[in-house]
Write a protein that holds these residues in place. Structure first.
Motif, PDB file in Angstrom:
ATOM      1  N   MET A 219     -19.940 -67.204 -11.155  1.00 54.15           N
ATOM      2  CA  MET A 219     -19.533 -67.725 -12.460  1.00 54.15           C
ATOM      3  C   MET A 219     -20.774 -67.856 -13.334  1.00 54.15           C
ATOM      4  SD  MET A 219     -16.188 -68.212 -12.342  1.00 54.15           S
ATOM      5  CE  MET A 219     -15.829 -69.440 -13.596  1.00 54.15           C
ATOM      6  N   VAL A 220     -20.966 -66.909 -14.250  1.00 57.97           N
ATOM      7  CA  VAL A 220     -22.203 -66.839 -15.038  1.00 57.97           C
ATOM      8  C   VAL A 220     -22.406 -68.110 -15.861  1.00 57.97           C
ATOM      9  CG1 VAL A 220     -23.394 -65.574 -16.871  1.00 57.97           C
ATOM     10  CG2 VAL A 220     -22.124 -64.328 -15.107  1.00 57.97           C
ATOM     11  N   GLN A 221     -21.343 -68.650 -16.440  1.00 57.84           N
ATOM     12  CA  GLN A 221     -21.449 -69.865 -17.251  1.00 57.84           C
ATOM     13  C   GLN A 221     -21.171 -71.133 -16.448  1.00 57.84           C
ATOM     14  OE1 GLN A 221     -19.144 -67.079 -19.064  1.00 57.84           O
ATOM     15  NE2 GLN A 221     -19.238 -68.009 -21.093  1.00 57.84           N
ATOM     16  N   GLY A 222     -21.102 -70.982 -15.127  1.00 58.74           N
ATOM     17  CA  GLY A 222     -20.817 -72.121 -14.276  1.00 58.74           C
ATOM     18  C   GLY A 222     -19.330 -72.426 -14.234  1.00 58.74           C
ATOM     19  N   TYR A 223     -18.957 -73.314 -13.322  1.00 62.51           N
ATOM     20  CA  TYR A 223     -17.548 -73.673 -13.135  1.00 62.51           C
ATOM     21  C   TYR A 223     -17.086 -74.807 -14.049  1.00 62.51           C
ATOM     22  CZ  TYR A 223     -15.255 -71.076  -9.358  1.00 62.51           C
ATOM     23  OH  TYR A 223     -14.608 -70.126  -8.624  1.00 62.51           O
ATOM     24  N   TYR A 224     -18.024 -75.526 -14.685  1.00 61.32           N
ATOM     25  CA  TYR A 224     -17.608 -76.686 -15.466  1.00 61.32           C
ATOM     26  C   TYR A 224     -16.617 -76.355 -16.576  1.00 61.32           C
ATOM     27  CZ  TYR A 224     -17.589 -80.873 -18.289  1.00 61.32           C
ATOM     28  OH  TYR A 224     -17.180 -81.966 -19.011  1.00 61.32           O
ATOM     29  N   ASN A 304     -26.450 -76.692   1.241  1.00 60.33           N
ATOM     30  CA  ASN A 304     -27.198 -77.287   0.131  1.00 60.33           C
ATOM     31  C   ASN A 304     -27.953 -76.217  -0.646  1.00 60.33           C
ATOM     32  OD1 ASN A 304     -26.743 -80.168   0.037  1.00 60.33           O
ATOM     33  ND2 ASN A 304     -27.737 -80.285   2.046  1.00 60.33           N
ATOM     34  N   LYS A 305     -28.296 -76.579  -1.875  1.00 63.44           N
ATOM     35  CA  LYS A 305     -29.032 -75.670  -2.753  1.00 63.44           C
ATOM     36  C   LYS A 305     -30.282 -76.363  -3.277  1.00 63.44           C
ATOM     37  CE  LYS A 305     -24.895 -73.238  -4.439  1.00 63.44           C
ATOM     38  NZ  LYS A 305     -24.134 -72.817  -5.636  1.00 63.44           N
ATOM     39  N   VAL A 306     -31.321 -75.555  -3.440  1.00 62.00           N
ATOM     40  CA  VAL A 306     -32.547 -76.012  -4.092  1.00 62.00           C
ATOM     41  C   VAL A 306     -32.792 -75.055  -5.248  1.00 62.00           C
ATOM     42  CG1 VAL A 306     -34.987 -76.555  -3.820  1.00 62.00           C
ATOM     43  CG2 VAL A 306     -33.441 -76.790  -1.861  1.00 62.00           C
ATOM     44  N   ALA A 307     -32.532 -75.520  -6.465  1.00 64.85           N
ATOM     45  CA  ALA A 307     -32.681 -74.675  -7.653  1.00 64.85           C
ATOM     46  C   ALA A 307     -34.082 -74.856  -8.228  1.00 64.85           C
ATOM     47  CB  ALA A 307     -31.622 -75.030  -8.693  1.00 64.85           C
ATOM     48  N   LEU A 308     -34.744 -73.746  -8.506  1.00 61.12           N
ATOM     49  CA  LEU A 308     -36.121 -73.758  -9.004  1.00 61.12           C
ATOM     50  C   LEU A 308     -36.192 -72.984 -10.323  1.00 61.12           C
ATOM     51  CD1 LEU A 308     -37.739 -72.687  -5.613  1.00 61.12           C
ATOM     52  CD2 LEU A 308     -37.553 -75.043  -6.463  1.00 61.12           C
ATOM     53  N   ARG A 309     -36.658 -73.647 -11.386  1.00 58.78           N
ATOM     54  CA  ARG A 309     -36.856 -72.940 -12.663  1.00 58.78           C
ATOM     55  C   ARG A 309     -38.345 -72.692 -12.859  1.00 58.78           C
ATOM     56  NH1 ARG A 309     -37.901 -73.515 -18.180  1.00 58.78           N
ATOM     57  NH2 ARG A 309     -38.272 -75.774 -18.047  1.00 58.78           N
ATOM     58  N   PHE A 310     -38.669 -71.444 -13.187  1.00 57.13           N
ATOM     59  CA  PHE A 310     -40.060 -71.052 -13.405  1.00 57.13           C
ATOM     60  C   PHE A 310     -40.271 -70.689 -14.876  1.00 57.13           C
ATOM     61  CE2 PHE A 310     -39.033 -70.247  -8.982  1.00 57.13           C
ATOM     62  CZ  PHE A 310     -40.134 -70.759  -8.304  1.00 57.13           C
ATOM     63  N   ASP A 311     -41.537 -70.621 -15.262  1.00 59.26           N
ATOM     64  CA  ASP A 311     -41.818 -70.274 -16.654  1.00 59.26           C
ATOM     65  C   ASP A 311     -41.805 -68.770 -16.888  1.00 59.26           C
ATOM     66  OD1 ASP A 311     -44.114 -69.581 -15.327  1.00 59.26           O
ATOM     67  OD2 ASP A 311     -45.457 -70.900 -16.459  1.00 59.26           O
ATOM     68  N   ARG A 312     -41.701 -67.995 -15.785  1.00 64.80           N
ATOM     69  CA  ARG A 312     -41.641 -66.534 -15.899  1.00 64.80           C
ATOM     70  C   ARG A 312     -41.026 -65.956 -14.634  1.00 64.80           C
ATOM     71  NH1 ARG A 312     -45.869 -64.389 -12.800  1.00 64.80           N
ATOM     72  NH2 ARG A 312     -47.395 -65.985 -12.148  1.00 64.80           N
ATOM     73  N   VAL A 313     -40.585 -64.723 -14.732  1.00 63.18           N
ATOM     74  CA  VAL A 313     -40.038 -64.014 -13.571  1.00 63.18           C
ATOM     75  C   VAL A 313     -41.170 -63.252 -12.882  1.00 63.18           C
ATOM     76  CG1 VAL A 313     -38.428 -62.233 -12.819  1.00 63.18           C
ATOM     77  CG2 VAL A 313     -37.773 -63.816 -14.642  1.00 63.18           C
ATOM     78  N   PHE A 314     -41.371 -63.493 -11.617  1.00 59.49           N
ATOM     79  CA  PHE A 314     -42.442 -62.834 -10.867  1.00 59.49           C
ATOM     80  C   PHE A 314     -41.909 -62.154  -9.609  1.00 59.49           C
ATOM     81  CE2 PHE A 314     -42.099 -67.266  -9.667  1.00 59.49           C
ATOM     82  CZ  PHE A 314     -41.971 -67.201  -8.295  1.00 59.49           C
ATOM     83  N   ASN A 336     -31.219 -64.883  -6.779  1.00 61.49           N
ATOM     84  CA  ASN A 336     -31.916 -64.596  -8.030  1.00 61.49           C
ATOM     85  C   ASN A 336     -30.930 -64.713  -9.195  1.00 61.49           C
ATOM     86  OD1 ASN A 336     -33.396 -63.570 -10.165  1.00 61.49           O
ATOM     87  ND2 ASN A 336     -33.315 -61.444  -9.451  1.00 61.49           N
ATOM     88  N   LEU A 337     -30.945 -65.848  -9.869  1.00 53.82           N
ATOM     89  CA  LEU A 337     -30.027 -66.026 -10.993  1.00 53.82           C
ATOM     90  C   LEU A 337     -30.453 -65.249 -12.227  1.00 53.82           C
ATOM     91  CD1 LEU A 337     -28.818 -69.751 -10.973  1.00 53.82           C
ATOM     92  CD2 LEU A 337     -27.716 -67.706 -10.072  1.00 53.82           C
ATOM     93  N   HIS A 338     -31.716 -64.829 -12.269  1.00 50.93           N
ATOM     94  CA  HIS A 338     -32.161 -64.050 -13.424  1.00 50.93           C
ATOM     95  C   HIS A 338     -31.381 -62.742 -13.532  1.00 50.93           C
ATOM     96  CE1 HIS A 338     -34.848 -61.253 -15.679  1.00 50.93           C
ATOM     97  NE2 HIS A 338     -34.944 -62.312 -16.452  1.00 50.93           N
ATOM     98  N   LYS A 339     -31.100 -62.133 -12.420  1.00 52.21           N
ATOM     99  CA  LYS A 339     -30.376 -60.858 -12.435  1.00 52.21           C
ATOM    100  C   LYS A 339     -28.957 -61.034 -12.972  1.00 52.21           C
ATOM    101  CE  LYS A 339     -29.539 -56.798  -9.504  1.00 52.21           C
ATOM    102  NZ  LYS A 339     -30.171 -55.877 -10.454  1.00 52.21           N
ATOM    103  N   ALA A 340     -28.352 -62.174 -12.671  1.00 50.00           N
ATOM    104  CA  ALA A 340     -26.973 -62.407 -13.095  1.00 50.00           C
ATOM    105  C   ALA A 340     -26.869 -63.066 -14.463  1.00 50.00           C
ATOM    106  CB  ALA A 340     -26.257 -63.277 -12.056  1.00 50.00           C
ATOM    107  N   ASN A 343     -31.730 -66.028 -16.697  1.00 52.47           N
ATOM    108  CA  ASN A 343     -32.577 -67.222 -16.661  1.00 52.47           C
ATOM    109  C   ASN A 343     -33.557 -67.145 -15.493  1.00 52.47           C
ATOM    110  OD1 ASN A 343     -31.133 -68.672 -18.832  1.00 52.47           O
ATOM    111  ND2 ASN A 343     -29.440 -68.697 -17.374  1.00 52.47           N
ATOM    112  N   PRO A 344     -34.827 -67.592 -15.696  1.00 57.29           N
ATOM    113  CA  PRO A 344     -35.853 -67.478 -14.643  1.00 57.29           C
ATOM    114  C   PRO A 344     -35.663 -68.528 -13.550  1.00 57.29           C
ATOM    115  CG  PRO A 344     -36.776 -68.582 -16.551  1.00 57.29           C
ATOM    116  CD  PRO A 344     -35.383 -68.188 -16.937  1.00 57.29           C
ATOM    117  N   VAL A 345     -34.587 -68.379 -12.787  1.00 54.34           N
ATOM    118  CA  VAL A 345     -34.206 -69.380 -11.796  1.00 54.34           C
ATOM    119  C   VAL A 345     -33.948 -68.713 -10.451  1.00 54.34           C
ATOM    120  CG1 VAL A 345     -32.492 -71.123 -11.144  1.00 54.34           C
ATOM    121  CG2 VAL A 345     -33.189 -70.896 -13.552  1.00 54.34           C
ATOM    122  N   LEU A 346     -34.513 -69.291  -9.399  1.00 54.37           N
ATOM    123  CA  LEU A 346     -34.191 -68.931  -8.023  1.00 54.37           C
ATOM    124  C   LEU A 346     -33.488 -70.118  -7.376  1.00 54.37           C
ATOM    125  CD1 LEU A 346     -37.506 -67.233  -6.772  1.00 54.37           C
ATOM    126  CD2 LEU A 346     -35.386 -66.084  -7.431  1.00 54.37           C
TER     127      LEU A 346
END
Length: 487
Positions: A219-224, A304-314, A336-340, A343-346
Motif C-alpha cells: 500500500m503505497v499511501q499506507g493503510y490509514y 516487528n519493523k525498524v523503519a530508518l529514514r536517511f538523507d539520501r539513497v545509498f 526498500n521503500l524508495h523503490k516503491a 522515499n529514502p527509507v529502509l
C-alpha cells in the motif's frame, strides 16, 4: 425505477419509522479494521453502534506513521491478493489508492519475487544470483517433499522436523557453505510470512492458507486512508479499555477500566487474539470450554519493523536487501521503500524469536544492531536521520502480530473461535478461516460477524429486511481498475 425512488427520507422512510421499534444496539470492542468494518456495516443498517477502543488512535495493528513526512506502515502494509476477488478491492479502488506489486502468484518468497532482491554475506560480498536461484529451487523441492512426509505421518509435527526427514531421505538436497547460508535466508523469509519460527510452524497447515490470486501489493499511501474512510461518522470512543464483559438478561454490559458501564443488545469482540489469550478481559459468565480452548489453542506470531529514514539513497535499486547466515535467526532483510514510494527509507523486518528478543532492547540499541547488519552489506551506510521501532509482542493492546497455526491443532479450531456465544460475536484476522493473518481477512471477518449479529437482532426486534434495503451501504464497486505499479 431510478435510485432516487429509494432515497433515504420522505414519506417512505417515515412509514418504516412508524412501524419499527427503536433500533437494536451493538457495542464493538476494538477499532482495528475488523471492528470498524463491523461497526460500519451495522451503522449502515441503522443499528445504534458504539465502538470502544483502548488505544488513543483507530486502526489497531494497522498503524500508518507520518512522522517521516511520508506514510510508513509499522503494522500491516500489504494487500495479499491484488485482484477483484479481494474483499478490500472495491474500497481501495474507490479511494484511488495505489499499490506497488512486489510479487506474482508463484514466488517462493511469498510476497517478493526472486529477482527483486540482493543478498549479501557477512564478509560484505554479494551472493551470486545463480547461487540464490539454485538454492531457491532446492528449497521449493524440499517444501514439496514435506507434503509427502505429511501424507506418511498421521500425527502433526513442526515443519523443521519434516525438513530434517526430507534431508535424511534425500542427502543430495543437503547444502553446505554459502549455499547452506542462503537456504537459511529462505527459511528466515518463510518465518517472516508466518511470524513464527520454523520449529513451531505446523506441517499439517503451513500450505493450507487460501491465498488469493494477483500476487501481493504494498500500500503505497499506507493503510490509514482505508481505516479513515470506513470510520467516518462512527461513534468511536478512544482510550476506552474494556476490562469486563457481562451477559445478563439478554443484554451485554461492557465495563471499561475506570468502572464506566456500557449496555447493549449485543457485542462484537474484535480485540487481538493475544489480548484474549492473556485473559485481560474478564467474561461473566466465563466463556464455555469449547470457546476458551479455541482461544488457547490458536497461536500468536510476532513480527516487528525498524523503519530508518536517511538523507539520501545509498543502496542498490532492489526491493529487498538480505543478509545470509548460518542460522535463520541470524539472517535478516531490509525492505526498500524508495523503490516503491520514492522515499529514502529502509524497513528492517524481524519475526519469531528474534522479533521477540529485540523487544527486550531499547529502541536505540535496536537501531544500532540493525545498522551493524546494514554496514556489513554496505560499509559506507550513514546514520539514519530518523527511526521508528514497533513492539507488537509487548504492546498490551496487541500482544502479538497475527495468528499462526500451532502443531497438532484440532481440525475445528477456527470454527469454534469464530462461533458466537449467545449475543457475543467474535471477529478479527484470527477469526477468518480462509485468510487469517491478513487485513482483508480481518475486514471480511468483521463484515461476517456484523451480518450474523444483524440477523439475530432483527429477528428479536421484529425488524424486516426492508429497512436494511433502504439503509444499505451506498459504497459500490466502481468499475475502475486497481492502480498497480511495478518498477
Amino acid at each position: 425505477m431510478d435510485r432516487d425512488s429509494f432515497s433515504v427520507g420522505g414519506p417512505f422512510l417515515s412509514l418504516i419509522e412508524r412501524q419499527q421499534p427503536s433500533p437494536p444496539s451493538v457495542i464493538v470492542i476494538g477499532a482495528g479494521i475488523s471492528g470498524i468494518a463491523a461497526a460500519r456495516s451495522l451503522s449502515n443498517a441503522a443499528f445504534k453502534v458504539t465502538v470502544l477502543e483502548s488505544r488513543d488512535r483507530i486502526g489497531g495493528r494497522v498503524n500508518t506513521d507520518y512522522s517521516f513526512g511520508c506514510p510508513i506502515d509499522m503494522g500491516a502494509s500489504w494487500l495479499h491478493g491484488v485482484c477483484n476477488e479481494n474483499s478490500l478491492a472495491p474500497l481501495i479502488r474507490c479511494l484511488g489508492l495505489k499499490l506497488y506489486r512486489t510479487s506474482g502468484d508463484d514466488s517462493v518468497l511469498y510476497d517478493h519475487d526472486l529477482e527483486s532482491y540482493a543478498l549479501y554475506h557477512k564478509e560484505g560480498y554479494q551472493v551470486p544470483q545463480e547461487v540464490v536461484i539454485k538454492v531457491g529451487k532446492i528449497f521449493e523441492t524440499i517444501l514439496k517433499e514435506t507434503i509427502k512426509v505429511r501424507d506418511e505421518h498421521m500425527n502433526d509435527m513442526c515443519l523443521l522436523e519434516a525438513i530434517s526427514i526430507v534431508l535424511n531421505k534425500y542427502p543430495h538436497l543437503r547444502l553446505e557453505g554459502l549455499e547452506y547460508e542462503v537456504l537459511q535466508w529462505y527459511v528466515c523469509r518463510m518465518e517472516a510470512w508466518f511470524a513464527a519460527d520454523v520449529d513451531t510452524i505446523s506441517l499439517k497447515n503451513w500450505d493450507q492458507e487460501h491465498v488469493l490470486s494477483g500476487g501481493h501489493g504494498l500500500m503505497v499511501q499506507g493503510y490509514y486512508p482505508v481505516i479513515k474512510a470506513l470510520a467516518e461518522g462512527l461513534d468511536i470512543r478512544l482510550n476506552h479499555r474494556v476490562s469486563k464483559i457481562t451477559q445478563r438478561y439478554n443484554k451485554v454490559i461492557i465495563t471499561i477500566d475506570n468502572g464506566t458501564n456500557f449496555v447493549a443488545d449485543s457485542a462484537i469482540i474484535t480485540v487481538p487474539l493475544g489480548v484474549l489469550k492473556a485473559n485481560l478481559i474478564k467474561f461473566e459468565p466465563e466463556l464455555p470450554e469449547w470457546k476458551a480452548s479455541a482461544i488457547s489453542d490458536l497461536g500468536v506470531g510476532i513480527e516487528n519493523k525498524v523503519a530508518l529514514r536517511f538523507d539520501r539513497v545509498f543502496w542498490p535499486n532492489v526491493e529487498v536487501l538480505g543478509m545470509v547466515a548460518q542460522t535463520s535467526y541470524s539472517c535478516g532483510y531490509f525492505l526498500n521503500l524508495h523503490k516503491a514510494t520514492g522515499n529514502p527509507v529502509l524497513v528492517y523486518m524481524t519475526a519469531g524469536r528474534f522479533a521477540y528478543d529485540i523487544e527486550k532492547l531499547s529502541d536505540e540499541e535496536v537501531v544500532d544492531l540493525v545498522m551493524c547488519q546494514l554496514r556489513k552489506m554496505l560499509p559506507d551506510a550513514p546514520q539514519p536521520v530518523q527511526y521508528l521501532v514497533s513492539h507488537w509482542g509487548t504492546d498490551p493492546d496487541s500482544l502479538g502480530a497475527y495468528s499462526c497455526d500451532l502443531v497438532g491443532k484440532p481440525a475445528d479450531l477456527y470454527e469454534r473461535f469464530c462461533a458466537p456465544v449467545e449475543n457475543l460475536y467474535f471477529a478479527g484476522e484470527a477469526a477468518c478461516m480462509d485468510h487469517s493473518g491478513s487485513v482483508h481477512g480481518a475486514y471480511s471477518s468483521g463484515i461476517a460477524a456484523a451480518e450474523d449479529c444483524r440477523k439475530r437482532l432483527s429477528v428479536q426486534h421484529g425488524i424486516s429486511d426492508l429497512l436494511k434495503i433502504v439503509m444499505r451501504e451506498e459504497l459500490t464497486e466502481l468499475m475502475v481498475p486497481l492502480q498497480i505499479s511495478r518498477m
